[in-house]
Structures are given as C-alpha cells and as structure tokens.
Design an enzyme around this catalytic site. Structure first.
Site, mmCIF file in Angstrom:
data_model
loop_
_atom_site.group_PDB
_atom_site.id
_atom_site.type_symbol
_atom_site.label_atom_id
_atom_site.label_comp_id
_atom_site.label_asym_id
_atom_site.label_seq_id
_atom_site.Cartn_x
_atom_site.Cartn_y
_atom_site.Cartn_z
ATOM 1 N N ASN A 141 0.842 -1.186 0.000
ATOM 2 C CA ASN A 141 0.000 0.000 0.000
ATOM 3 C C ASN A 141 0.885 1.247 0.000
ATOM 4 O O ASN A 141 1.279 1.753 1.044
ATOM 5 C CB ASN A 141 -0.917 -0.016 1.224
ATOM 6 C CG ASN A 141 -1.976 1.072 1.168
ATOM 7 O OD1 ASN A 141 -1.962 1.924 0.291
ATOM 8 N ND2 ASN A 141 -2.902 1.034 2.114
ATOM 9 N N ASN A 146 -5.770 6.478 -1.313
ATOM 10 C CA ASN A 146 -6.685 6.009 -2.366
ATOM 11 C C ASN A 146 -7.347 4.668 -2.021
ATOM 12 O O ASN A 146 -7.974 4.043 -2.881
ATOM 13 C CB ASN A 146 -5.956 5.917 -3.717
ATOM 14 C CG ASN A 146 -4.840 4.873 -3.719
ATOM 15 O OD1 ASN A 146 -4.778 3.992 -2.868
ATOM 16 N ND2 ASN A 146 -3.949 4.973 -4.703
ATOM 17 N N ASP A 147 -7.252 4.219 -0.772
ATOM 18 C CA ASP A 147 -7.757 2.887 -0.407
ATOM 19 C C ASP A 147 -9.242 2.715 -0.699
ATOM 20 O O ASP A 147 -9.690 1.637 -1.100
ATOM 21 C CB ASP A 147 -7.496 2.605 1.077
ATOM 22 C CG ASP A 147 -6.022 2.396 1.372
ATOM 23 O OD1 ASP A 147 -5.215 2.451 0.424
ATOM 24 O OD2 ASP A 147 -5.678 2.171 2.550
ATOM 25 N N GLY A 166 -6.054 -2.459 0.075
ATOM 26 C CA GLY A 166 -5.414 -1.160 -0.128
ATOM 27 C C GLY A 166 -4.118 -1.147 -0.911
ATOM 28 O O GLY A 166 -3.547 -0.086 -1.152
ATOM 29 N N ASP A 168 -1.608 -1.013 -4.028
ATOM 30 C CA ASP A 168 -1.801 -0.167 -5.206
ATOM 31 C C ASP A 168 -0.548 -0.118 -6.080
ATOM 32 O O ASP A 168 0.471 -0.747 -5.776
ATOM 33 C CB ASP A 168 -2.222 1.243 -4.787
ATOM 34 C CG ASP A 168 -1.308 1.852 -3.723
ATOM 35 O OD1 ASP A 168 -0.107 1.523 -3.714
ATOM 36 O OD2 ASP A 168 -1.793 2.653 -2.903
ATOM 37 N N ASP A 333 -6.805 -14.199 -19.422
ATOM 38 C CA ASP A 333 -7.590 -14.985 -18.479
ATOM 39 C C ASP A 333 -8.593 -15.877 -19.208
ATOM 40 O O ASP A 333 -9.124 -15.496 -20.257
ATOM 41 C CB ASP A 333 -8.324 -14.013 -17.543
ATOM 42 C CG ASP A 333 -9.126 -14.709 -16.475
ATOM 43 O OD1 ASP A 333 -8.506 -15.379 -15.634
ATOM 44 O OD2 ASP A 333 -10.358 -14.575 -16.487
ATOM 45 N N GLU A 362 -4.454 -18.596 -20.361
ATOM 46 C CA GLU A 362 -4.797 -19.529 -19.298
ATOM 47 C C GLU A 362 -5.647 -20.645 -19.896
ATOM 48 O O GLU A 362 -6.821 -20.451 -20.215
ATOM 49 C CB GLU A 362 -5.569 -18.819 -18.184
ATOM 50 C CG GLU A 362 -5.915 -19.763 -17.033
ATOM 51 C CD GLU A 362 -6.904 -19.183 -16.046
ATOM 52 O OE1 GLU A 362 -6.840 -19.552 -14.866
ATOM 53 O OE2 GLU A 362 -7.745 -18.349 -16.465
#
Length: 621
Positions: A141, A146-147, A166, A168, A333, A362
């Site tokens: 974090n 900006n959490d 949190g 980032d 993905d 994947e």
C-alpha cells in the site's frame, strides 16, 4: 433602453445561449472509446464508439481528407459505431460533426497521437525471462489515501480476507528494487482496470471500465509510470487481459449496445467449465455451447466475440493499452472459454500488429494434448483446421506433478520424480516448448509452501527444476519468503498481504533486516537461483535431454553450443551415488561441474554423491 446597454445585453444573452448549446453538446456524448488513437497503425481501420442519449438520430461527418468507412447503428439509439480509415494520416486532432436535418448539432474533437519509435517491433518476454506474479491489492500500500473511493462500491477493509486491503500501483513501484533483487525480469500483475463489484472486487477480473485503472490502485498515468520504471531497469510489464467476460457493473451492462453483446439464454446461464467440449469430436452441440457461451459466474456477463462489434472493441482496447502504456506482453484470463473463432481472430489481430508480442493464455487443463491444442500452429488443432494463433500456454500438468512428487520419496513406477519426467515426454505435442509458462503455483491454486508445510528442501528442488527446464518460469509473490495459506479456507488465504507492505506491519519482508530467519533462507536461495538463471543461455533456449529417474533421482541436461548445465535432483530419503558414465552422451569431454548453489566442484570422471532431498546445478567445464 440605452443603445449601449442593448448591445451589452445582446452579447450577454448570446454568450449564455452559446454556453447552453456547448453544455448540451457535451452532454450529448457521454463516452468515446477508444478515447484517442494512434497514427501509423498497420491496420488503418479504427472503429470509434460514440455513446450518448439518442445519438444515433444524428448523421456523422469528420475532418476533410478522412474517410468514413461505415457508420453502424444498432437497436439501441444511444450508440454509434463509426469506422474511419487512418491510412497515411499524420498525428493530428480530428473533428467529428454530428448533424440533424443537415444542421450541425454538436462536434467532438478526437486525437490521433504519435506512436513511440519502433512500437510495432517491440520485444516481448521469452524464455530468458523470469516472471513475478503479484496481486496489487495484496502486495503493498504505497498510497493509503486512495484505499477507498466515494464513487466505487467496495471500501477498504483489511480485516476481511475477501475484501479490498489497499495495495496499489505506487506500492509496486516502491518495491521494484525488491522484485529485481529476486532475479525477476518481468512483472505480471492481476488486472488493474476498474472493478466496481460490490464485493470481492480486489481480484479485478470483473471489470467495470476497461479504459480506466481502478482509482483504488491509482490512475492511468500511474500505470504508465509503472511501465516506465520497469523499463528503466530493463524489466518488462505484462498486462492481465480479460476477453471472456466483464463485470456486471460495467457501464455497458446497464445499456447494452445490442442484445447479443453478451450471451443470453435469455439472461444468465453458467458455463459447465468443460473445456474439452471445444475440441471433442463426440461432444453434443449444447455442451459445447454451454462451455463457450455460459457465464463464468453470475457476476461476470459472458462477452460474445462472434459479434463483430464486440470483437473489434476488444481488439482495439488491447492495442490501445499496448500503445498507451508501452506494454511488453499479455496474459489472457480464461482463454479457452472464449468463442473459439473469435478469440483466434483477436489474438491474430494483436500479433499481426506486433509480430514479436508474446501472449500466454490460461488454458487450465490436465492433459498435454489438450493444452497443446491451444498453442499457435498446433498440429493437434490442425486436425480440426483450427489455429488459435496463441503464442504461449501455461503448463498446468507440470504444476500438478510438482505438487505431489516431493511427498513420494520411495522408488515407484508412477510416483515421485517420474511424474516430472513424464510431463516432458509429451513435449512433442507442443509447437514451441520454449514458449510455455511454467510455475509451481499461482493466484488460483493451492500454495506450494502450504502443500509441503514450508519444507525448504522440497522448495529448493521444485524451484531448481522450475529455473532449469524449458519454458518461461513464473514465481508467485511470497513464495520466495515461504508464504503459505490454505485455499480450502477461501481464496483470501492464498492471497495474503505481503508482510511489510502496510504501515505498521510488524514484519517487513521487503528488507533484509526485517525478514525472519526462515524468510531470509527462502529469499537468499530464490534470489541466487534466478539471478544465476539470467546469465545462463543454456537454461533459456538450450536443448533438453533427460534420463529416466533411478531411485527417485532425476538427471537432465540443458545444452547449447557454448554452455551445458547438468541438473541432478535427489528426491529420495537417502544420499545417492551418481555414476557419470551413464550420462556420457551429454557429459562428453567435460571434466568438472561447478555447483551453482554451493560453489563446490564435482569431478565428472568418477562417481560422486548427492545428499538426500537435494539438488545439484552443475555448470560443466
């Protein structure tokens, strides 16, 4: 009224009227995607999505010398899909005019920007790299401010294993030296685009805006900064891209451009997850359809890549991120859940634009033939006249072998290191064995150190294999300090916060002084192993020759014209004697082998011992 006052009043109301018209024009267009584009692309056609209330009632024109190829309107009047030809256009600002009854109602400026030099020929990741995979919300974090975001549903709650914690982009940037010290050359972060799901949004796979970095991670500019900081270190950035689905909170889901933008039954139906139906010649049509068209989960609407508007949107979004961020590769993905033909076209469009760009898909399957089917130019898929154009796939069968082999210590026909050996006996199925991603775990699997209860010797053996066999090794964050966690307790348990990534953490594993004795032991070994790997071309692209395991001892070689590495892994509970004569085919005239890990030298002209549950990485001299 005074004439001067009349004039002033006229100009005042004229000004206010112009402001009103201007505001009305701004309100008419709520979104433009892509938000800008680049001049000089190989494919000159650009499809721009204009979105606004009843925007399709207007006719569209654009700056002189720009050709509009088509204007597509759908059953939803709030969309216009305008395709222009950018061939031979220089970087400039275009002006789109929207008219009704032959009168311009409003205009919109649109930027064509200059590409970076040699953008099309950018070098991607390959077998000379080691990839470090992290989940940004759980790594560090760097900016606590900006959490949580007022406009986004889920707020930070570090006490919730499935909540946002949190981490980032700034936290990643602050710890790039740590990642580099490990020997990693490439960073793969799970998705960073906005995910506005009400819960569980931290993983990022239910994206709500694919042109915007989630503000809880930072800004688009922060992502650009991450790429630049990596490139300063001669490191690379892989974006985790999702073609199969978006999140239910995506802005388009509230006002679909077309009914068939997503697969509908009508509404929701879940995939059967049976990817074998995509090539099984005996599969029923309904089973194949439900695998490909069914939703991964109810909160992730399944995108319809057979709709040309959807497909173009996804292609352009991917290219936009490559150009904007200066990306070095993709991981895609749930690759094998997509529309087969659609995802093939998507992949080919990306690699046509960037011939050296690597994309790993994947394909989570349990059989090498089934995984090889999805790699570019697969002879297996060619039987069905199919080519995915996908450069790389992930080696899940090797992961499975490594997850059990080290608890099987006795000599056996089908247990122990013979499982690892057998994985490579099927390499003939793959078109390009060098371009396969190898790993012992990732963000969706059981933690390796949980499986083996932080047994350092077993970690050493597995990581040594990962570093020296064919393919591109990937390390999941925290393995290098012994992080564990039981997936049976929920995904949050395998996605724990990296110790030291938050202010007030009692244990800071980012620094030598902050690590425990056990963490330092894991870190030192991992760093030494992968720093060495960076320097040895034999384990990047060398030919692999392996020998049948005897007494649970596995021996193999990686060789080029200039270098040879001999790898010996003893998974037995007792020390073993190595007789060099058996391996003369590869030892040839080499007399000595220097162990990368201990620095000791081994005489290759006579028998030597290897300790129980250990590995020798010998550079032959």
């Amino acid at each position: 009224m005074n004439p001067i006052r009349k004039i002033k009043a006229f100009f005042k109301w004229s000004f206010l009227f112009c402001c009103f018209i201007s505001l009305k024009s701004i309100g008419q267009i709520q979104r433009v995607e892509p938000p800008f584009w680049y001049a000089g692309m190989k494919n000159p056609e650009l499809q721009i999505v204009f979105y606004g209330k009843n925007i399709a009632e207007n006719e569209v024109s654009v700056s002189d010398a720009v050709s509009i190829k088509s204007v597509e309107k759908t059953e939803n009047p709030n969309y216009l899909f305008v395709t222009i030809d950018t061939k031979d256009l220089a970087a400039q600002e275009l002006l789109f005019s929207f008219s009704k009854n032959k009168k311009v109602v409003f205009t919109k400026k649109y930027a064509l920007k200059q590409r970076r030099e040699n953008s099309a020929s950018r070098k991607s990741y390959d077998a000379s790299d080691m990839i470090y995979l992290l989940m940004p919300d759980r790594f560090a974090n760097g900016n606590p401010k900006n959490d949580s975001q007022k406009a986004l549903a889920e707020k930070a709650d570090r006490n919730n294993p499935s909540g946002r914690h949190g981490g980032d982009i700034e936290g990643i940037i602050q710890n790039l030296d740590y990642i580099q010290e490990l020997g990693a050359t490439t960073l793969w972060s799970t998705p960073l685009c906005e995910d506005n799901d009400a819960q569980g949004s931290y993983h990022g796979y239910g994206q709500s805006d694919v042109y915007r970095i989630d503000p809880r991670y930072g800004t688009n500019e922060d992502y650009l900064k991450l790429a630049a900081e990596l490139h300063k270190r001669n490191m690379k950035l892989i974006m985790d891209y999702v073609t199969n689905h978006w999140g239910a909170a995506h802005w388009m889901m509230k006002d679909l451009p077309t009914y068939d933008w997503i697969h509908q039954f009508p509404g929701y139906a879940q995939t059967n997850y049976r990817m074998t139906t995509q090539f099984d010649p005996n599969a029923s049509k309904i089973d194949a359809k439900m695998c490909m068209d069914g939703w991964f989960v109810q909160s992730m609407p399944d995108l319809n890549q057979s709709n040309s508007l959807v497909l173009n949107y996804l292609i352009q979004n991917a290219i936009w991120w490559i150009e904007y961020t200066d990306l070095d590769g993709f991981r895609v993905d749930t690759y094998s859940y997509n529309d087969k033909e659609g995802i093939s076209k998507w992949t080919k469009a990306i690699t046509d634009e960037y011939p050296n760009f690597n994309i790993v898909g994947e394909v989570w399957m349990q059989d090498q033939a089934q995984m090889a089917y999805w790699q570019k130019d697969s002879k297996v898929a060619a039987i069905q006249n199919y080519n995915s154009h996908l450069p790389s796939v992930m080696d899940f069968t090797l992961m499975n072998a490594l997850a059990t082999a080290f608890d099987e210590n006795q000599t056996s026909w089908d247990k122990g290191l013979i499982k690892v050996y057998d994985n490579f006996t099927n390499d003939f199925l793959y078109p390009n064995t060098n371009n396969i991603m190898t790993f012992i775990e990732n963000h969706d699997t059981q933690r390796f150190n949980e499986l083996y209860k932080n047994d350092f010797k077993k970690y050493q053996m597995a990581m040594s294999i990962l570093a020296t066999v064919r393919g591109i090794p990937q390390l999941y964050y925290g393995s290098e300090i012994g992080m564990a966690g039981n997936k049976n307790e929920g995904d949050g348990a395998i996605r724990l916060d990296f110790p030291g990534g938050w202010q007030g953490d009692s244990n800071n594993a980012f620094t030598k002084n902050g690590r425990t004795v056990e963490q330092q032991q894991f870190f030192d070994f991992t760093s030494k192993l992968f720093q060495w790997r960076k320097t040895n071309e034999a384990v990047h692209f060398g030919k692999m020759t392996h020998y049948l395991p005897e007494n649970n001892v596995y021996v193999y070689f990686r060789s080029t014209d200039k270098k040879t590495v001999m790898v010996i892994v003893n998974n037995g509970l007792n020390s073993a004697v190595i007789e060099p004569k058996r391996f003369q085919e590869n030892i040839k005239d080499f007399k000595l082998g220097k162990d990368v890990l201990s620095g000791k030298t081994v005489d290759l002209k006579s028998e030597f011992n290897i300790e129980a549950q250990s590995v020798l990485l010998l550079e032959l001299e």
